[in-house]
Design a protein around this motif. Structure first.
Motif, PDB file in Angstrom:
ATOM      1  N   LYS A   1      99.535   5.135  25.114  1.00 53.84           N
ATOM      2  CA  LYS A   1     100.207   3.943  25.622  1.00 53.84           C
ATOM      3  C   LYS A   1     100.498   4.055  27.115  1.00 53.84           C
ATOM      4  N   ARG A   2     100.938   5.233  27.560  1.00 55.68           N
ATOM      5  CA  ARG A   2     101.286   5.412  28.965  1.00 55.68           C
ATOM      6  C   ARG A   2     100.043   5.406  29.863  1.00 55.68           C
ATOM      7  N   ASN A   3      98.871   5.591  29.268  1.00 52.66           N
ATOM      8  CA  ASN A   3      97.636   5.676  30.060  1.00 52.66           C
ATOM      9  C   ASN A   3      96.603   4.648  29.616  1.00 52.66           C
ATOM     10  N   GLU A   4      97.057   3.561  28.990  1.00 51.49           N
ATOM     11  CA  GLU A   4      96.120   2.618  28.399  1.00 51.49           C
ATOM     12  C   GLU A   4      95.207   1.953  29.424  1.00 51.49           C
ATOM     13  N   GLU A   5      95.663   1.782  30.656  1.00 53.70           N
ATOM     14  CA  GLU A   5      94.817   1.132  31.661  1.00 53.70           C
ATOM     15  C   GLU A   5      93.635   2.015  32.038  1.00 53.70           C
ATOM     16  N   GLN A   6      93.889   3.294  32.335  1.00 52.30           N
ATOM     17  CA  GLN A   6      92.785   4.175  32.702  1.00 52.30           C
ATOM     18  C   GLN A   6      91.889   4.496  31.518  1.00 52.30           C
ATOM     19  N   LEU A   7      92.439   4.452  30.295  1.00 53.79           N
ATOM     20  CA  LEU A   7      91.630   4.748  29.121  1.00 53.79           C
ATOM     21  C   LEU A   7      90.580   3.679  28.843  1.00 53.79           C
ATOM     22  N   LYS A   8      90.736   2.512  29.439  1.00 59.06           N
ATOM     23  CA  LYS A   8      89.727   1.466  29.289  1.00 59.06           C
ATOM     24  C   LYS A   8      88.376   1.920  29.832  1.00 59.06           C
ATOM     25  N   HIS A   9      88.391   2.887  30.734  1.00 56.12           N
ATOM     26  CA  HIS A   9      87.163   3.334  31.391  1.00 56.12           C
ATOM     27  C   HIS A   9      86.742   4.748  30.996  1.00 56.12           C
ATOM     28  N   LEU A  10      87.565   5.429  30.187  1.00 57.48           N
ATOM     29  CA  LEU A  10      87.303   6.842  29.898  1.00 57.48           C
ATOM     30  C   LEU A  10      86.727   7.052  28.505  1.00 57.48           C
ATOM     31  N   ALA A  11      85.980   8.134  28.374  1.00 54.68           N
ATOM     32  CA  ALA A  11      85.562   8.611  27.056  1.00 54.68           C
ATOM     33  C   ALA A  11      86.737   9.370  26.452  1.00 54.68           C
ATOM     34  N   PHE A  12      87.095   9.058  25.199  1.00 52.80           N
ATOM     35  CA  PHE A  12      88.210   9.761  24.573  1.00 52.80           C
ATOM     36  C   PHE A  12      88.135   9.626  23.054  1.00 52.80           C
ATOM     37  N   ILE A  13      88.900  10.491  22.378  1.00 47.97           N
ATOM     38  CA  ILE A  13      89.085  10.411  20.934  1.00 47.97           C
ATOM     39  C   ILE A  13      90.542  10.073  20.675  1.00 47.97           C
ATOM     40  N   PRO A  14      90.834   9.002  19.933  1.00 48.02           N
ATOM     41  CA  PRO A  14      92.228   8.703  19.591  1.00 48.02           C
ATOM     42  C   PRO A  14      92.768   9.713  18.586  1.00 48.02           C
ATOM     43  N   VAL A  15      93.957  10.235  18.874  1.00 45.07           N
ATOM     44  CA  VAL A  15      94.626  11.202  17.996  1.00 45.07           C
ATOM     45  C   VAL A  15      96.073  10.740  17.843  1.00 45.07           C
ATOM     46  N   LEU A  16      96.370  10.065  16.728  1.00 42.08           N
ATOM     47  CA  LEU A  16      97.701   9.493  16.536  1.00 42.08           C
ATOM     48  C   LEU A  16      98.037   8.590  17.724  1.00 42.08           C
ATOM     49  N   ASP A  17      99.150   8.839  18.421  1.00 35.95           N
ATOM     50  CA  ASP A  17      99.486   8.031  19.592  1.00 35.95           C
ATOM     51  C   ASP A  17      98.970   8.670  20.885  1.00 35.95           C
ATOM     52  N   LEU A  18      98.079   9.637  20.756  1.00 35.70           N
ATOM     53  CA  LEU A  18      97.537  10.369  21.893  1.00 35.70           C
ATOM     54  C   LEU A  18      96.057  10.042  22.095  1.00 35.70           C
ATOM     55  N   ALA A  19      95.516  10.573  23.182  1.00 37.81           N
ATOM     56  CA  ALA A  19      94.083  10.494  23.438  1.00 37.81           C
ATOM     57  C   ALA A  19      93.596  11.856  23.903  1.00 37.81           C
ATOM     58  N   ALA A  20      92.545  12.344  23.267  1.00 35.56           N
ATOM     59  CA  ALA A  20      91.870  13.551  23.739  1.00 35.56           C
ATOM     60  C   ALA A  20      90.824  13.111  24.750  1.00 35.56           C
ATOM     61  N   VAL A  21      91.083  13.397  26.032  1.00 37.48           N
ATOM     62  CA  VAL A  21      90.196  12.963  27.104  1.00 37.48           C
ATOM     63  C   VAL A  21      89.428  14.152  27.652  1.00 37.48           C
ATOM     64  N   PHE A  22      88.294  13.868  28.249  1.00 35.54           N
ATOM     65  CA  PHE A  22      87.390  14.909  28.721  1.00 35.54           C
ATOM     66  C   PHE A  22      87.332  14.897  30.246  1.00 35.54           C
ATOM     67  N   TYR A  23      87.159  16.074  30.807  1.00 35.44           N
ATOM     68  CA  TYR A  23      87.097  16.171  32.265  1.00 35.44           C
ATOM     69  C   TYR A  23      86.172  17.307  32.676  1.00 35.44           C
ATOM     70  N   ILE A  24      85.679  17.202  33.896  1.00 30.30           N
ATOM     71  CA  ILE A  24      84.856  18.259  34.492  1.00 30.30           C
ATOM     72  C   ILE A  24      85.749  19.067  35.419  1.00 30.30           C
ATOM     73  N   LEU A  25      85.890  20.345  35.141  1.00 30.73           N
ATOM     74  CA  LEU A  25      86.756  21.201  35.951  1.00 30.73           C
ATOM     75  C   LEU A  25      86.163  21.390  37.343  1.00 30.73           C
ATOM     76  N   ALA A  26      86.976  21.060  38.363  1.00 29.55           N
ATOM     77  CA  ALA A  26      86.537  21.220  39.746  1.00 29.55           C
ATOM     78  C   ALA A  26      87.160  22.452  40.386  1.00 29.55           C
ATOM     79  N   ASP A  27      88.437  22.710  40.069  1.00 30.36           N
ATOM     80  CA  ASP A  27      89.138  23.860  40.647  1.00 30.36           C
ATOM     81  C   ASP A  27      90.301  24.218  39.734  1.00 30.36           C
TER      82      ASP A  27
END
Length: 215
Positions: free
Chosen positions: A23-49
């Motif tokens: 809910k707190r990140n619903e705007e950015q999640l419109k553009h991200l790949a993620f898996i819904p987990v209850l009220d959470l989202a498992a989001v993916f990222y490429i580690l830069a540093d």
């Protein structure tokens, strides 16, 4: 698309996963790949540093997946394999973590060994099941921040009521807004292999079956 993200083979070993509140990140999640987990989202990222205090990375947008020609499930499998390998789980008693006599609280801190973005550890394949089998109890989960969750054994189901109020109270007084994970308590049911989200009466709101979705 950023030029160096176009080639999947050059970034696939640096793709990881973390948990954020939906809910707190619903705007950015419109553009991200993620898996819904209850009220959470498992989001993916490429580690830069990476430093001792934080991880810097590029969050994976849906357009990257389309360009690479991979599915969300394939991305999740890769990301969890990488995350589990680079950031092993750590489950430490609260009193041992702070090296002070807090009494026998029965609370354990579950995170990764760096204690950075470690709440996702609760989704590591078979981990909660192994802990529950060792304890011979279901597990109450306090999602204390994006960095860790707190665990304790469920002694009596009637004691699950009101746990969400505790989480919200700690969030309001102790956790920076950007690090808050959830306003609800969870419970892992060992006989069913699922995590449930609890309302303030200790009843199930929704559930997530770990082994069917991840691992």
């Amino acid at each position: 698309m950023i030029e160096n993200l176009k080639n999947f083979d050059t970034v696939k070993e640096r793709i990881y996963v973390r948990l954020i509140n939906r809910k707190r990140n619903e705007e950015q999640l419109k553009h991200l790949a993620f898996i819904p987990v209850l009220d959470l989202a498992a989001v993916f990222y490429i580690l830069a540093d990476e430093t001792e205090e934080r991880l810097l990375g590029v969050q994976l947008r849906r357009e990257y997946m389309i360009h690479w020609g991979i599915s969300t499930s394939e991305l999740a499998e890769l990301a969890f394999e990488n995350t589990l390998r680079r950031y092993p789980a750590s489950c430490i008693g609260l009193e041992r973590l702070f090296s002070i006599d807090t009494g026998n609280t029965g609370l354990f801190v579950l995170s990764n060994e760096k204690n950075i973005m470690g709440a996702v550890v609760m989704l590591y394949p078979h981990l909660l099941r192994k802990i529950a089998e060792d304890w011979r109890k279901d597990i109450l989960i306090f999602p204390s921040s994006v960095h860790e969750v707190l665990l304790c054994a469920v002694e009596k189901e009637e004691k699950l009521a009101g746990m969400g109020k505790i989480v919200r109270g700690v969030n309001a007084s102790e956790v920076a807004e950007e690090e808050q994970l959830s306003d609800f308590a969870y419970c892992y049911l060992r006989n069913e292999g699922k995590i449930i989200r609890l309302d303030d009466n200790g009843r199930e709101i929704d559930s997530f079956y770990l082994e069917n979705k991840i691992g």
